[in-house]
Design a protein around this motif. Structure first.
Motif, PDB file in Angstrom:
ATOM      1  N   PHE A 346      38.201  49.158 -18.334  1.00  0.00           N
ATOM      2  CA  PHE A 346      38.707  50.199 -17.444  1.00  0.00           C
ATOM      3  C   PHE A 346      37.750  51.399 -17.428  1.00  0.00           C
ATOM      4  O   PHE A 346      37.454  51.956 -16.361  1.00  0.00           O
ATOM      5  N   VAL A 347      37.242  51.770 -18.594  1.00  0.00           N
ATOM      6  CA  VAL A 347      36.311  52.903 -18.677  1.00  0.00           C
ATOM      7  C   VAL A 347      35.047  52.603 -17.878  1.00  0.00           C
ATOM      8  O   VAL A 347      34.571  53.435 -17.087  1.00  0.00           O
ATOM      9  N   TRP A 348      34.485  51.403 -18.058  1.00  0.00           N
ATOM     10  CA  TRP A 348      33.258  51.061 -17.327  1.00  0.00           C
ATOM     11  C   TRP A 348      33.506  51.031 -15.824  1.00  0.00           C
ATOM     12  O   TRP A 348      32.668  51.474 -15.042  1.00  0.00           O
ATOM     13  N   GLY A 349      34.653  50.474 -15.404  1.00  0.00           N
ATOM     14  CA  GLY A 349      34.971  50.411 -13.987  1.00  0.00           C
ATOM     15  C   GLY A 349      35.160  51.783 -13.374  1.00  0.00           C
ATOM     16  O   GLY A 349      34.717  52.045 -12.255  1.00  0.00           O
ATOM     17  N   VAL A 350      35.819  52.689 -14.110  1.00  0.00           N
ATOM     18  CA  VAL A 350      36.073  54.034 -13.606  1.00  0.00           C
ATOM     19  C   VAL A 350      34.778  54.833 -13.505  1.00  0.00           C
ATOM     20  O   VAL A 350      34.594  55.644 -12.588  1.00  0.00           O
ATOM     21  N   ILE A 351      33.853  54.592 -14.425  1.00  0.00           N
ATOM     22  CA  ILE A 351      32.607  55.354 -14.449  1.00  0.00           C
ATOM     23  C   ILE A 351      31.593  54.825 -13.441  1.00  0.00           C
ATOM     24  O   ILE A 351      30.944  55.594 -12.724  1.00  0.00           O
ATOM     25  N   GLY A 352      31.443  53.495 -13.348  1.00  0.00           N
ATOM     26  CA  GLY A 352      30.328  52.902 -12.610  1.00  0.00           C
ATOM     27  C   GLY A 352      30.265  53.265 -11.142  1.00  0.00           C
ATOM     28  O   GLY A 352      29.240  53.771 -10.655  1.00  0.00           O
ATOM     29  N   LEU A 353      31.341  53.033 -10.393  1.00  0.00           N
ATOM     30  CA  LEU A 353      31.313  53.244  -8.952  1.00  0.00           C
ATOM     31  C   LEU A 353      31.107  54.711  -8.576  1.00  0.00           C
ATOM     32  O   LEU A 353      30.259  55.013  -7.714  1.00  0.00           O
ATOM     33  N   PRO A 354      31.828  55.674  -9.188  1.00  0.00           N
ATOM     34  CA  PRO A 354      31.554  57.083  -8.853  1.00  0.00           C
ATOM     35  C   PRO A 354      30.126  57.512  -9.164  1.00  0.00           C
ATOM     36  O   PRO A 354      29.538  58.299  -8.420  1.00  0.00           O
ATOM     37  N   VAL A 355      29.570  57.004 -10.260  1.00  0.00           N
ATOM     38  CA  VAL A 355      28.187  57.358 -10.597  1.00  0.00           C
ATOM     39  C   VAL A 355      27.232  56.859  -9.504  1.00  0.00           C
ATOM     40  O   VAL A 355      26.284  57.556  -9.118  1.00  0.00           O
ATOM     41  N   ALA A 356      27.472  55.646  -8.983  1.00  0.00           N
ATOM     42  CA  ALA A 356      26.618  55.106  -7.924  1.00  0.00           C
ATOM     43  C   ALA A 356      26.685  55.978  -6.674  1.00  0.00           C
ATOM     44  O   ALA A 356      25.657  56.303  -6.070  1.00  0.00           O
ATOM     45  N   PHE A 357      27.887  56.379  -6.282  1.00  0.00           N
ATOM     46  CA  PHE A 357      28.032  57.241  -5.106  1.00  0.00           C
ATOM     47  C   PHE A 357      27.395  58.611  -5.351  1.00  0.00           C
ATOM     48  O   PHE A 357      26.755  59.175  -4.455  1.00  0.00           O
ATOM     49  N   ALA A 358      27.575  59.136  -6.558  1.00  0.00           N
ATOM     50  CA  ALA A 358      26.971  60.439  -6.879  1.00  0.00           C
ATOM     51  C   ALA A 358      25.451  60.345  -6.852  1.00  0.00           C
ATOM     52  O   ALA A 358      24.765  61.274  -6.394  1.00  0.00           O
ATOM     53  N   SER A 359      24.900  59.230  -7.324  1.00  0.00           N
ATOM     54  CA  SER A 359      23.454  59.026  -7.309  1.00  0.00           C
ATOM     55  C   SER A 359      22.933  59.024  -5.879  1.00  0.00           C
ATOM     56  O   SER A 359      21.918  59.665  -5.571  1.00  0.00           O
ATOM     57  N   GLN A 360      23.629  58.310  -5.006  1.00  0.00           N
ATOM     58  CA  GLN A 360      23.208  58.292  -3.607  1.00  0.00           C
ATOM     59  C   GLN A 360      23.315  59.680  -2.971  1.00  0.00           C
ATOM     60  O   GLN A 360      22.424  60.101  -2.225  1.00  0.00           O
ATOM     61  N   ALA A 361      24.402  60.407  -3.274  1.00  0.00           N
ATOM     62  CA  ALA A 361      24.592  61.747  -2.710  1.00  0.00           C
ATOM     63  C   ALA A 361      23.483  62.694  -3.169  1.00  0.00           C
ATOM     64  O   ALA A 361      22.958  63.489  -2.371  1.00  0.00           O
ATOM     65  N   LEU A 362      23.097  62.621  -4.451  1.00  0.00           N
ATOM     66  CA  LEU A 362      22.026  63.470  -4.962  1.00  0.00           C
ATOM     67  C   LEU A 362      20.701  63.125  -4.290  1.00  0.00           C
ATOM     68  O   LEU A 362      19.924  64.024  -3.923  1.00  0.00           O
ATOM     69  N   TYR A 363      20.434  61.852  -4.115  1.00  0.00           N
ATOM     70  CA  TYR A 363      19.210  61.427  -3.431  1.00  0.00           C
ATOM     71  C   TYR A 363      19.205  61.937  -1.993  1.00  0.00           C
ATOM     72  O   TYR A 363      18.160  62.361  -1.477  1.00  0.00           O
ATOM     73  N   ARG A 364      20.376  61.909  -1.353  1.00  0.00           N
ATOM     74  CA  ARG A 364      20.466  62.396   0.025  1.00  0.00           C
ATOM     75  C   ARG A 364      20.124  63.882   0.102  1.00  0.00           C
ATOM     76  O   ARG A 364      19.415  64.315   1.004  1.00  0.00           O
ATOM     77  N   VAL A 365      20.593  64.653  -0.867  1.00  0.00           N
ATOM     78  CA  VAL A 365      20.312  66.089  -0.880  1.00  0.00           C
ATOM     79  C   VAL A 365      18.838  66.345  -1.152  1.00  0.00           C
ATOM     80  O   VAL A 365      18.187  67.163  -0.472  1.00  0.00           O
ATOM     81  N   ILE A 366      18.275  65.640  -2.137  1.00  0.00           N
ATOM     82  CA  ILE A 366      16.875  65.862  -2.518  1.00  0.00           C
ATOM     83  C   ILE A 366      15.932  65.499  -1.376  1.00  0.00           C
ATOM     84  O   ILE A 366      14.957  66.207  -1.105  1.00  0.00           O
TER      85      ILE A 366
END
Length: 675
Positions: A346-366
């Protein structure tokens, strides 16, 4: 270890393979003669046909002789040769390596055009694999002939698959296929200021792929051939490393099985294919994930999810899912409460997907890329008919997926059936659900316009299916201990039917990656470099004489990257790979800006592949993609620009602005949902 000795069955198989090879050669000879319009009963062709037929009949006589007393004489000769090979031990593996090289030379060398005929290529491969099994058997590493034959076939196939990349390494200055050289342009954007003198936002599509491909740009002035070579190195080394970390995790101790399985994983991953920038996540999770070390596992999932966020959207959940799958495969429930057993997944599932979206969002800003460019795949048409055989993919995505999955799923069921009580049903249910989710997602992505020509969009599903089947086949899936710590292991003996089915499915699982491998590869092409250089000189003169302002390279933009054309400023917009993506997605904002630039005659020249206006539809391969390009790119360009010169030898068209535009309703084009 008992030393192997050639059996009568093996001799008969080898002779049968020679007969099959000879028959394929004779059929090819007839085919070549018919294409050349010559009679098989004339001149030197009659001599060649006679010699070939005599040799073929001679092999048939020897095969028949294995049932006659003549066999005893032949057996004594074979025994003497076999004893000599056995005394050489591991030197036989050098002979096998030479055998692999010989097969690869036949396919990609000067005789390769003859081996484009698939039956002949298969026959030659089978013969080389049988000969190779002799070297593996004589080396002392194989315990039985089937093991030697499987290892020989898989390693020969892996060696050939590597050699099949040879035509991709070339100094030819123009693109080798539709999008090949565009990839190096997108990789160059990480060094845009140095190469072009302006800052350009890195690619929205597959940033991690282009980041890996960008490494040769660290060498100033690195030539195009080096970048092509580097991409081949990425394919081979990353795929090999993926197989190696899986082998290490499974702890396969027997050397010949370890190398054979490594070759099988290599071929399986390239069957899709699964791209090297996506395999980076497989390597990271399989190599470093430890289910019983919470913080290490969380860190690995976060790191892999960051990479996923910069890769492709259907891989966003993959790092967490792969971690959960390894947990289910390696950690038994052991009487713990269900909630406690599922806490870490559950911890891995809760962490993984939001981190992926956050990574893409940060790349979009940069990178300052528009947000809607990252979601173009979500607005593209879905062509459901491509699930079945079509002009784009003769097998069809769904039948091909079933074909590839069937042997592995069947082997999983057979292996689990004899000891099903030793595995908690929650673990099997979890694996099944993850596989179904990845299969469903992969099928949806496969039918998106622009896809459906192979299995590469089922990459996440195929990865997890392969890993699960390997764990279960090699008995690496941890079983449930009872309260006293004793493994629940009283498997009933397998029936004859189950053994036969398992053997046939194992054979199919080995043959399928080999078949897909033999479908690729060709003789090294011969490029006319003088003609290509003349075309570049003509293009340079056309630009110098006709362009005072901007020149838009829709195609062949890498000519600016590698300084084939000097002094031409880069126009970052509207490169054909991304322009095609926006055309298929029907992105109104992007296409609207494109049409506005066309109306204002922003470009003095446009350099592109020849523009055609013929619509194809689903009756031809990638027909809908062609129609999207025609309606949303070709027609608008030809409204405001007219053909000026055609460099037919390199398939390039140069267009200049029209004095008066055609009567074009571009608002109608923008309003169309599907071409």
């Amino acid at each position: 270890m008992q030393r192997l000795k050639p059996s009568l069955l093996l001799v008969r198989l080898s002779l049968s393979a020679m007969l099959l090879l000879g028959l394929a050669i004779l059929l090819l000879l007839f085919r070549e003669l018919s294409l050349m319009g010559r009679s098989p009963l004339s001149g030197r062709w009659l001599v060649l046909f006679g010699i070939g037929s005599a040799g073929w009949l001679g092999v048939g006589v020897v095969l028949i002789g294995t049932w006659l007393p003549f066999w005893e004489v032949l057996r004594r000769w074979l025994d003497a040769a076999w004893e000599f090979l056995q005394r050489l031990r591991l030197i036989n593996l050098l002979f096998f390596a030479v055998l692999v090289g010989a097969f690869c030379f036949l396919v990609i060398g000067r005789f390769g055009r003859y081996l484009e005929y698939l039956p002949l290529r298969v026959a030659v491969f089978l013969f080389f694999a049988l000969v190779g099994s002799l070297f593996w058997g004589a080396s002392g590493l194989a315990r039985e002939w089937l093991e030697a034959l499987i290892a020989s076939a898989l390693l020969l196939g892996a060696g050939y698959r590597i050699a099949a990349y040879a035509p991709d390494v070339s100094a030819y200055p123009f693109s080798l296929n539709w999008s090949e050289a565009s990839r190096y342009y997108y990789a160059s954007l990480f060094f845009a200021e140095r190469l072009y003198g302006v800052w350009v936002a890195p690619s929205v599509l597959h940033p991690t792929r282009y980041l890996m491909q960008a490494i040769p740009f660290l060498i100033p002035g690195s030539p195009l051939w080096l970048h092509r070579l580097w991409q081949v190195v990425l394919w081979v080394t990353v795929t090999s490393l993926s197989g190696w970390v899986i082998v290490q995790r499974l702890k396969i101790s027997i050397p010949i099985r370890r190398w054979a399985f490594l070759a099988w994983v290599f071929l399986f991953l390239l069957m899709g294919p699964i791209y090297y920038h996506l395999q980076a996540m497989i390597i990271l999770i399989v190599a470093l994930f430890r289910p019983n070390r919470l913080w290490q596992s969380v860190g690995v999932v976060i790191l892999a999810s960051v990479w996923a966020g910069l890769s492709r959207i259907n891989w966003f959940p993959m790092p967490a899912m792969l971690a959960i799958a390894l947990y289910l495969l390696e950690v038994p429930v052991s009487g713990r409460p269900i909630w406690r057993y599922l806490a870490r997944p559950f911890v891995w599932g809760v962490i993984g997907l939001p981190v992926a979206f956050a990574s893409q969002a940060l790349y979009r800003v940069i990178t300052a890329n528009p947000g809607e460019h990252f979601t173009s795949s979500l607005t593209s048409d879905l062509l459901w008919y491509r699930l079945l055989p079509s002009a784009t993919y003769h097998l069809g995505v769904l039948p091909a997926a079933i074909l590839v999955s069937l042997p592995l799923i069947t082997l999983i069921f057979i292996r689990l059936r004899v000891n099903i009580r030793a595995i908690h049903p929650l673990r099997l249910l979890g694996l099944g659900v993850i596989l179904l989710i990845l299969l469903g997602g992969g099928l949806v992505v496969s039918v998106k316009i622009g896809g459906g020509s192979n299995l590469h969009n089922l990459d996440a599903y195929l990865t997890l299916l392969m890993l699960s089947a390997a764990y279960i086949y090699f008995d690496a899936m941890k079983e449930e201990p009872d309260e006293g710590g004793v493994i629940l292991q009283n498997p009933p003996s397998a029936s004859v039917v189950s053994k036969g089915l398992a053997a046939s499915m194992l054979t199919l699982a080995v043959l399928l990656p080999l078949y897909f491998a033999l479908l690729v590869g060709e003789a090294l092409p011969r490029y006319d470099f003088a003609m290509a250089n003349q075309a570049i000189e003509r293009l340079a003169r056309l630009i110098h004489n006709n362009a005072k302002g901007q020149v838009l390279f829709i195609s062949e933009r890498h000519l600016l990257t590698f300084q084939n054309l000097r002094g031409v400023p880069l126009v970052p917009d509207y490169e054909k790979v991304f322009l095609m993506e926006m055309a298929m997605a029907g992105n109104r904002d992007y296409l609207g800006r494109f049409y506005q630039d066309l109306q204002e005659r922003r470009f003095d020249l446009i350099v592109t592949e020849p523009l055609f206006l013929r619509l194809k539809g689903r009756s031809e391969a990638f027909g809908e993609e062609n129609d999207a390009w025609v309606k949303r790119v070709s027609e608008p360009i030809l409204c405001y620009y007219k053909p000026y010169r055609m460099l037919r030898e390199v398939r390039l068209q140069i267009l200049i602005p029209r004095e008066e535009a055609k009567d074009c309703d571009l608002s109608r084009v923008l309003g169309q949902k599907s071409p």
